[in-house]
Design an enzyme around this catalytic site. Structure first.
Site, PDB file in Angstrom:
ATOM      1  N   LYS A 280      33.980  94.794  78.558  1.00  0.00           N
ATOM      2  CA  LYS A 280      34.996  93.624  77.864  1.00  0.00           C
ATOM      3  C   LYS A 280      35.613  93.292  79.045  1.00  0.00           C
ATOM      4  O   LYS A 280      36.551  94.812  79.904  1.00  0.00           O
ATOM      5  CB  LYS A 280      36.284  94.847  76.644  1.00  0.00           C
ATOM      6  CG  LYS A 280      35.904  94.318  75.599  1.00  0.00           C
ATOM      7  CD  LYS A 280      36.767  94.934  74.542  1.00  0.00           C
ATOM      8  CE  LYS A 280      36.072  95.092  73.284  1.00  0.00           C
ATOM      9  NZ  LYS A 280      35.463  93.646  72.589  1.00  0.00           N
ATOM     10  N   ARG A 354      28.993  97.378  63.717  1.00  0.00           N
ATOM     11  CA  ARG A 354      28.291  97.364  62.910  1.00  0.00           C
ATOM     12  C   ARG A 354      26.922  98.424  63.447  1.00  0.00           C
ATOM     13  O   ARG A 354      26.265  98.792  61.998  1.00  0.00           O
ATOM     14  CB  ARG A 354      27.712  95.917  63.558  1.00  0.00           C
ATOM     15  CG  ARG A 354      27.512  95.320  64.250  1.00  0.00           C
ATOM     16  CD  ARG A 354      27.055  94.011  64.649  1.00  0.00           C
ATOM     17  NE  ARG A 354      27.674  93.322  65.281  1.00  0.00           N
ATOM     18  CZ  ARG A 354      27.639  91.949  65.153  1.00  0.00           C
ATOM     19  NH1 ARG A 354      27.394  90.994  64.850  1.00  0.00           N
ATOM     20  NH2 ARG A 354      28.999  91.659  65.635  1.00  0.00           N
TER      21      ARG A 354
HETATM   22  N1  BES Z   1      36.131  95.839  68.205  1.00  0.00           N
HETATM   23  C1  BES Z   1      35.847  94.334  68.416  1.00  0.00           C
HETATM   24  C2  BES Z   1      36.397  92.788  67.802  1.00  0.00           C
HETATM   25  C3  BES Z   1      37.935  92.808  68.488  1.00  0.00           C
HETATM   26  C4  BES Z   1      37.836  91.655  68.983  1.00  0.00           C
HETATM   27  C5  BES Z   1      38.219  92.989  67.675  1.00  0.00           C
HETATM   28  C6  BES Z   1      39.167  91.419  69.619  1.00  0.00           C
HETATM   29  C7  BES Z   1      39.616  92.610  67.750  1.00  0.00           C
HETATM   30  C8  BES Z   1      40.116  92.226  68.649  1.00  0.00           C
HETATM   31  C9  BES Z   1      34.320  94.579  68.024  1.00  0.00           C
HETATM   32  O1  BES Z   1      33.517  95.355  68.496  1.00  0.00           O
HETATM   33  C10 BES Z   1      33.825  92.795  69.585  1.00  0.00           C
HETATM   34  O2  BES Z   1      33.638  93.875  70.922  1.00  0.00           O
HETATM   35  N2  BES Z   1      32.388  92.557  68.587  1.00  0.00           N
HETATM   36  C11 BES Z   1      32.445  91.324  69.592  1.00  0.00           C
HETATM   37  C12 BES Z   1      30.859  91.049  68.422  1.00  0.00           C
HETATM   38  C13 BES Z   1      30.037  90.088  70.096  1.00  0.00           C
HETATM   39  C14 BES Z   1      29.886  90.907  71.227  1.00  0.00           C
HETATM   40  C15 BES Z   1      28.680  89.128  68.997  1.00  0.00           C
HETATM   41  C16 BES Z   1      33.324  89.827  69.389  1.00  0.00           C
HETATM   42  O3  BES Z   1      34.103  89.532  68.304  1.00  0.00           O
HETATM   43  O4  BES Z   1      33.227  89.293  70.950  1.00  0.00           O
HETATM   44 MN    MN Z   2      32.894  95.950  70.311  1.00  0.00          MN
END
Ligand code: BES
Ligand code: MN
Ligand code: ZN
Length: 497
Positions: A280, A354
């Site tokens: 990230k 997931r």
């Molecule tokens: N934990 C994150 C989702 C999230 C993002 C929660 C920001 C709260 C604030 C999750 O694991 C994630 O990173 N999801 C990705 C999915 C994508 C790679 C398909 C996302 O939401 O960017």
């Molecule tokens: Mn994630």
């Protein structure tokens, strides 16, 4: 804090403070009227003079009001009477609590619980007052070496109800409110803890401690080698990137009869989500300590249910792991085999929630559940779709979806349903495995739900995406305790229907 209910007159209260409402414009509530009469127009005089308009959240603290027995009278602005609903009620209670706490009343009698809130009864009003009070006084200062403590904090609050008949209802509502607040408090504490402390092992220890301290509760913890052996290839692929070992944490509470099938709650417990190899960006990455918000919420709801001694069989499971980049971490392109036998091509290691959830959802089939609800901070897309107001709801069973929507309306911790139609499933197609772990650009929350739905075909299931509701950013950064009220309400409703 201690809460009581009683039924009496405002002028007869021997208390540090009596709290009554004032509507816009300068209109005393019924109990305010009563105080005004015995004090020979003292309050209405002040209002006429312009000391208070009655706007929502306004306060006026008075001392030595004639012919009353309390040290103080606190007037709280309630806004326009015809707009007075759930939100204003909660706001007014919160305002009363902070004011009492800051102005030296260690106990008070509150008449706000007698105000008319559209469509709400005494049980609702007292319970929500307790929750709002506990919510307002919550502080997470465990790691501050100096805390600014209130010199004379509010210790006891009595809510007035209109008739003596309502006293039992009020007392039950206090118990309920305290239980839910305790659960929400637990969820907030767990989620606010830093990720170097609240790791999977810590969560497991918390669960074990809870089981030891509560009769009828059993705890089971599976460690990474057991998950590996069992064939949880998706879960373990996430865990492997971290030096902190993963855990599958299970708490069971047998409040129902032996033949009653259990309700199973599943929480995403990523104690820190760096994104893994699909790292990230750095900005606000600290907030990814809340990626166990789903785990915190199911733990909190479990605590509340046990506190309330609900007559149900409840199982809580937490899929706890850390998502880190390392030489052992998954690469984009890796293919893993889930516990269900379905293979998954990992195209983005940041879609890890997931992966830990799908294996846990397969695992819980063994409990032959009546209902399974998973709770997860699953997608950033959910914040785009629904903001911080509603949690995303997806379900393979309409009655369950309706029950959750209704529970949300009743307790104010709301959800909004999104479709998981077959048309969306196509986005998860992979050239190399049974499915990919991401669904491309559009409908990110839905495709995440669709992914999970492939592992929940054997039971009635709902998925709550709480990415937007579990915590808030900015100045008041921290965990909200949502959706503990929703889950608690859902469980209460189940027991009462
Ligand atoms: N934990 C994150 C989702 C999230 C993002 C929660 C920001 C709260 C604030 C999750 O694991 C994630 O990173 N999801 C990705 C999915 C994508 C790679 C398909 C996302 O939401 O960017
Ligand atoms: Mn994630
Ligand atoms: Zn995540």
């Amino acid at each position: 804090m201690e809460f009581n209910v009683k039924s009496g007159n405002p002028e007869k209260q021997r208390s540090a403070c009596v709290v009554v409402g004032v509507f816009e414009s300068r209109k005393l509530s019924a109990m305010g009227e009563q105080l005004d009469q015995v004090s020979e127009g003292y309050l209405s005089n002040l209002l006429r003079r312009g000391d208070m308009e009655g706007k929502l959240g306004q306060v006026l603290l008075l001392h030595n009001v004639p012919n009353t027995l309390s040290d103080r009278v606190l007037l709280i602005g309630c806004g326009k009477e015809r707009d007075f609903g759930d939100k204003s009620y909660t706001k007014v209670i919160a305002k009363a609590i902070t004011t009492l706490n800051d102005t030296g009343s260690m106990e008070a009698v509150c008449f706000l619980s007698e105000l008319n809130v559209k469509g709400r009864d005494t049980r609702w009003k007292v319970r929500h007052a307790v929750e709002a009070a506990q919510d307002t006084l919550y502080a997470f200062d465990e790691f501050k070496s100096k805390t600014d403590s209130t010199r004379r904090p509010l210790r006891r609050l009595t809510f007035n109800v209109t008739t003596r008949k309502e006293l039992t209802i009020g007392e039950k509502a206090i118990e309920e409110g305290l239980s839910i607040a305790k659960g929400a408090h637990k969820a907030r504490d767990l989620a606010n803890l830093p990720p170097n402390i609240a790791n999977p092992t810590y969560l497991a220890e918390e669960a074990k401690t809870f089981a030891v301290n509560n009769e009828g509760v059993d705890c089971e913890v599976l460690d990474e080698s057991e998950l590996e052996e069992m064939g949880m290839g998706a879960f373990c692929s996430v865990a492997r990137g971290s030096d902190t070992p993963a855990k599958l944490i299970i708490l069971k509470y047998n409040g129902g009869s032996a033949e009653q099938k259990p309700v199973v709650l599943v929480g995403k417990g990523i104690t820190f989500d760096s994104g893994g190899i699909s790292l990230k960006p750095g900005e606000r990455m600290d907030e990814m300590k809340y990626d166990m918000g789903g785990a915190a919420a199911v733990f909190g709801a479990f605590v509340a249910a046990v506190e309330m001694k609900l007559p149900i069989n409840l199982i809580m499971t937490i899929a706890a792991a850390e998502n880190m980049p390392s030489g052992k971490a998954s690469r984009p392109g890796d293919i893993v085999t889930s516990l269900s036998g379905q293979t998954i091509e990992i195209l983005n290691t940041d879609a890890e929630g997931r992966l830990v959830l799908c294996d846990t959802l397969t695992y819980v089939e063994r409990y032959e559940p009546e209902i399974v609800i998973d709770v997860a901070t699953l997608t950033g897309a959910c914040i785009i779709a629904l903001g911080n107001q509603a949690s995303g709801l997806m379900s393979n069973h309409n009655p369950l979806a309706h029950d959750l929507l209704n529970a949300g309306e009743l307790c104010g911790d709301r959800v909004w349903r999104l479709p998981i139609w077959d048309e969306y499933q196509e986005q998860l197609e992979s050239n190399f495995a049974d499915m990919a772990n991401i669904g491309g650009k559009g409908a990110g929350t839905i495709t995440a739900g669709c992914f999970l739905s492939r592992f929940t075909k054997k039971y009635h299931w709902a998925h709550l995406d709480i990415a937007g509701t579990a915590w808030q950013s900015g100045k008041a950064k921290g965990a909200t305790g949502r959706p503990v009220p929703l889950l608690s309400q859902y469980l209460i409703n189940r027991c009462e229907s």
